[in-house]
Design a protein around this motif. Sequence first.
Motif, short mmCIF file in Angstrom:
data_model
loop_
_atom_site.label_atom_id
_atom_site.label_comp_id
_atom_site.label_asym_id
_atom_site.label_seq_id
_atom_site.Cartn_x
_atom_site.Cartn_y
_atom_site.Cartn_z
N PRO A 24 -3.86 -6.89 -4.69
CA PRO A 24 -4.00 -5.81 -3.72
C PRO A 24 -4.83 -4.66 -4.28
O PRO A 24 -4.61 -4.23 -5.41
N GLN A 248 -1.36 -2.15 -9.09
CA GLN A 248 -1.04 -3.50 -8.60
C GLN A 248 0.34 -3.96 -9.06
O GLN A 248 1.01 -4.71 -8.37
N LYS A 255 4.68 0.07 -1.22
CA LYS A 255 4.40 -0.27 0.19
C LYS A 255 5.70 -0.32 0.98
O LYS A 255 5.75 0.07 2.14
#
Length: 293
Positions: A24, A248, A255
């Motif tokens: 990500p 990461q 999130k």
Amino acid sequence: MTWIADSSLTVFQRFCINVLKCGPVPNHIAFIMDGNRRYAKKTNVEKSEGHSKGFEKLSECLQWCKELGIKEVTVYAFSIENFKRSEDEVNTLMQLAREKFQKLLEEKDKMMEEGICIRVIGNLSLLPSDIRKLIAEAMILTKDNTKAVLNVAFSYTSRDEITNSMKEIVKGVDDGEVTVEDIDEDLISQCLYTNQSPNPEVLVRTSGEVRLSDFLLWQSSNTYICFTDVLWPEFCIWHLLACVFKYQRCCHDLKKYEQECNINKNVKSSRVVNFLENLQRRRLELLAHYASA
Ligand code: FPP
Ligand code: MG
């Protein structure tokens, strides 16, 4: 020096970027570009040269972000607190901004080709009128570009931004556009200068200072903050890749927290939608006024 440097990455750097892109990558990254004057002292050059080198680093860094696929970047270029520096230094920084925003307008074809939207966030009323005009012209010209966004915090502090948001809401209540019951975290966010941006997933501060200095305080509650000792003009691609790599490793949890915060968002009433549309329209009109001055 242009705003977006041409790519000068080595094959190995490109390889590392591609490896990181398998994981990500943040959509939005913010930088507190600190350490220009210490760099000037260390390398025996004038402070103004330190700030110019700082701009060159910004230009390089934007290129790296582009290569990484980071769509939005926010940089702290001038704090309202910086007005308290010596007259000479404030003038130097204003002159640098004048030249760079002028340059940006000269490079408008490149900006439009690359689809870059420039937003200057901050209290523009505190700036000299000629700089305000250049900023307004750049913002109006690029406002519909969507490939990448660069937010330049200039004459900015978070506390000023939040105060301004509160004033807009109080005015809205006074004018009968919204009610006190409409006020919630989302409405306050929507009245900030950053209302068109998602919160940054990563915030980097260089130069070893471990504080936020009134930068994006409201927006960074779930942001991964990366403090690094390197002085901004010496920041290199490896520092950036290290920050993305560290992000990461914890982005799954970050999130999750951000999603939990969003769950409690209410659907906006048509009254609130109208109020926000009017606010946006008034802000655009003010920019058009600055641009035509
Ligand atoms: C902080 O270093 C840096 C600034 C106050 C200015 C940052 C500006 C740029 C990098 C140029 C960007 C310009 C535009 C127009 C976008 P410092 O002065 O606090 O240095 P120190 O921490 O070593 O004292
Ligand atoms: Mg500093």
